[in-house]
Design an enzyme around this catalytic site. Structure first.
Site, mmCIF file in Angstrom:
data_model
loop_
_atom_site.group_PDB
_atom_site.id
_atom_site.type_symbol
_atom_site.label_atom_id
_atom_site.label_comp_id
_atom_site.label_asym_id
_atom_site.label_seq_id
_atom_site.Cartn_x
_atom_site.Cartn_y
_atom_site.Cartn_z
ATOM 1 N N ARG A 133 0.832 -1.213 0.000
ATOM 2 C CA ARG A 133 0.000 0.000 0.000
ATOM 3 C C ARG A 133 0.866 1.262 0.000
ATOM 4 O O ARG A 133 0.475 2.312 -0.496
ATOM 5 C CB ARG A 133 -0.949 0.014 1.197
ATOM 6 C CG ARG A 133 -2.007 1.105 1.117
ATOM 7 C CD ARG A 133 -2.544 1.542 2.465
ATOM 8 N NE ARG A 133 -3.180 0.459 3.173
ATOM 9 C CZ ARG A 133 -2.862 0.115 4.424
ATOM 10 N NH1 ARG A 133 -1.903 0.748 5.084
ATOM 11 N NH2 ARG A 133 -3.492 -0.875 5.014
ATOM 12 N N TYR A 172 -12.400 19.484 -15.769
ATOM 13 C CA TYR A 172 -13.028 18.160 -15.790
ATOM 14 C C TYR A 172 -14.141 18.125 -14.741
ATOM 15 O O TYR A 172 -13.919 18.532 -13.601
ATOM 16 C CB TYR A 172 -11.941 17.126 -15.484
ATOM 17 C CG TYR A 172 -12.434 15.721 -15.364
ATOM 18 C CD1 TYR A 172 -12.924 15.051 -16.461
ATOM 19 C CD2 TYR A 172 -12.395 15.067 -14.140
ATOM 20 C CE1 TYR A 172 -13.371 13.750 -16.357
ATOM 21 C CE2 TYR A 172 -12.835 13.759 -14.027
ATOM 22 C CZ TYR A 172 -13.321 13.112 -15.131
ATOM 23 O OH TYR A 172 -13.760 11.833 -15.024
ATOM 24 N N ASP A 175 -3.543 20.374 -14.237
ATOM 25 C CA ASP A 175 -4.039 19.089 -14.740
ATOM 26 C C ASP A 175 -3.608 19.031 -16.201
ATOM 27 O O ASP A 175 -4.165 19.720 -17.059
ATOM 28 C CB ASP A 175 -5.560 19.014 -14.591
ATOM 29 C CG ASP A 175 -6.126 17.670 -15.077
ATOM 30 O OD1 ASP A 175 -5.476 17.005 -15.902
ATOM 31 O OD2 ASP A 175 -7.236 17.302 -14.633
ATOM 32 N N LYS A 186 -5.882 7.994 -19.267
ATOM 33 C CA LYS A 186 -6.047 8.540 -20.609
ATOM 34 C C LYS A 186 -4.798 8.231 -21.450
ATOM 35 O O LYS A 186 -4.500 7.080 -21.672
ATOM 36 C CB LYS A 186 -6.372 10.033 -20.511
ATOM 37 C CG LYS A 186 -7.448 10.353 -19.439
ATOM 38 C CD LYS A 186 -8.796 9.739 -19.713
ATOM 39 C CE LYS A 186 -9.774 9.823 -18.549
ATOM 40 N NZ LYS A 186 -10.013 11.141 -17.990
HETATM 41 C C1 PLP Z 1 -10.361 11.574 -16.747
HETATM 42 C C2 PLP Z 1 -9.849 12.853 -16.212
HETATM 43 C C3 PLP Z 1 -9.619 13.034 -14.846
HETATM 44 C C4 PLP Z 1 -9.956 11.967 -13.831
HETATM 45 O O1 PLP Z 1 -9.177 10.844 -13.958
HETATM 46 P P1 PLP Z 1 -9.684 9.331 -13.615
HETATM 47 O O2 PLP Z 1 -8.486 8.530 -13.926
HETATM 48 O O3 PLP Z 1 -10.867 9.060 -14.477
HETATM 49 O O4 PLP Z 1 -10.033 9.325 -12.164
HETATM 50 C C5 PLP Z 1 -9.098 14.250 -14.427
HETATM 51 N N1 PLP Z 1 -8.834 15.235 -15.299
HETATM 52 C C6 PLP Z 1 -9.032 15.105 -16.617
HETATM 53 C C7 PLP Z 1 -8.719 16.233 -17.544
HETATM 54 C C8 PLP Z 1 -9.549 13.909 -17.121
HETATM 55 O O5 PLP Z 1 -9.783 13.782 -18.447
#
Ligand code: PLP
Length: 383
Positions: free
Chosen positions: A55, A107, A179, A204
């Site tokens: 963990r 997001y 982000d 992604k």
């Molecule tokens: C998908 C996404 C997230 C969240 O990520 P997860 O892996 O789905 O929890 C955050 N920011 C952006 C821009 C995203 O496309």
């Protein structure tokens, strides 16, 4: 081969070699998968190697974190079980009552997290159009712990000026997080532009095959704040599992080539569709008509592989168009080898600011001319 990484390596080389070396016990050239949850301690109850319980960290997280830190030119990378878990760790390490200035069209899951923390009295978020640097400056007139920038934003693909915003946050002692999910470390280097943190949903482009859920926080400096984020991961139990780390490492090896090919295809498709009579707008930062184009040219190496289309005939036609596409699967998410299309307003619910005629495309690795032919046929069907 050692873990040493000269700064002169290109991203393609970092993606394959940074943090990686053949396994000394077996000679395996590619990283073995270590599924053990527990690790030996010696007679003084000290771990015999760097690990005690998975963990808190394991060989596969260690390896992929080194590659991720190198790709974003950061001092420390910390992987998480999802992108939102990574963002949550950043938010929860802020002192209680902190003010957070965040991109208004971030997001929707990020806004959901901030609103949830606000409702429980932890944070005080203020949402601003961060593509307007003056609006960010005005928001920073009040003491602010964190500025959270999503650029390009999602799904409007607005571009914020990271270097200009870093000049506002640094003298105030405000932390700047970006982000960078849509741009990836290949398209944009937020830490080099002055951000303190870059956060990615590894689900992604980093994972790239729509088969793993993960996230990462990369810190420019390995400081107390970076350690607190790592500690938060252990407290919350938000570690990324060994197999997912292994898959992520495998995917990162091809990240630079995948992303560049996807971005090239997106530019080609956006350029070809611009001015199509069935479309009200083609939103793509690589088009000269995009309001963030000039800034994107300076701050990004590629314009990304996401395109938003506004269908002239409106919501019903937009929804119908998804049914006519053969190669774009109608599904949420982005960044995989396969192309996807999504009517974001339907997903985001009644309070969304996303226009209801908007379809968001995630351009995959299929041949761009096949994708374009598919889009032309679907547009013709709803025109
Ligand atoms: C998908 C996404 C997230 C969240 O990520 P997860 O892996 O789905 O929890 C955050 N920011 C952006 C821009 C995203 O496309």
């Amino acid at each position: 081969m050692s873990e040493h990484k000269p700064r002169s390596w290109y991203p393609e080389t970092l993606a394959i070699h940074a943090g990686r070396r053949p396994d000394p016990t077996t000679g395996a050239v590619m990283a073995p998968l270590h599924l053990s949850t527990t690790y030996l301690r010696d007679g003084a109850a000290q771990p015999v190697a760097a690990y005690s319980y998975s963990r808190d960290g394991h060989p596969n997280s260690h390896t992929v974190e080194a590659t991720l830190a190198a790709l974003d030119a950061g001092a420390d990378a910390c992987v998480f079980s999802s992108g939102v878990a990574a963002a949550q760790a950043v938010f929860e390490t802020l002192p209680r009552g902190s003010r957070v200035v965040a991109t208004a069209d971030s997001y929707y899951g990020t806004r959901r997290q901030l609103d949830d923390l606000a409702a429980r009295g932890w944070l005080e978020p203020e949402y601003v159009d961060t593509s307007d640097t003056d609006a960010v400056a005005r928001a920073l007139e009040r003491p602010t712990a964190l500025v959270w920038i999503e650029t390009p934003s999602n799904p409007m693909l607005r571009i914020a000026d990271l270097a200009a915003i870093a000049k506002l946050t640094a003298p105030r002692g405000t932390r700047l997080a970006c982000d960078g999910t849509l741009a990836t470390p290949i398209g944009q280097q937020p830490l080099a532009l002055g951000a303190d943190l870059v956060v990615h949903s590894a689900t992604k482009y980093l994972g790239g095959h729509s088969d793993l859920l993960g996230g990462v926080v990369v810190s420019r400096v390995a400081d107390d704040a970076a350690a607190a984020i790592r500690e938060r991961r252990s407290v919350a139990g938000a570690m990324l599992a060994p197999f997912d780390c292994w898959l992520l490492g495998r995917s990162l090896a091809t990240l630079p080539w995948r992303v560049r090919a996807q971005c090239d295809s997106a530019l080609r498709i956006a350029t070809a569709l611009e001015g199509h009579p069935a479309l009200r707008a083609v939103i793509y930062p690589g088009l000269a008509a995009h309001p963030g184009h000039a800034r994107a040219c300076v701050q990004m190496r590629t314009f990304g592989a996401m395109i938003s289309l506004r269908v002239a005939a409106g919501r019903t036609a937009a929804l119908a168009m998804t049914g006519h596409l053969e190669l774009f699967a109608t599904a949420t998410s982005l960044g995989g080898v396969e192309s996807l299309v999504e009517h974001r307003a339907s997903i985001e619910g009644p309070n969304t600011a996303t226009p209801d005629d908007l379809l968001r495309l995630s351009v995959g690795l299929e041949h761009p001319d096949d994708l374009l032919a598919d889009l032309h046929a679907a547009l013709e069907a709803v025109a």
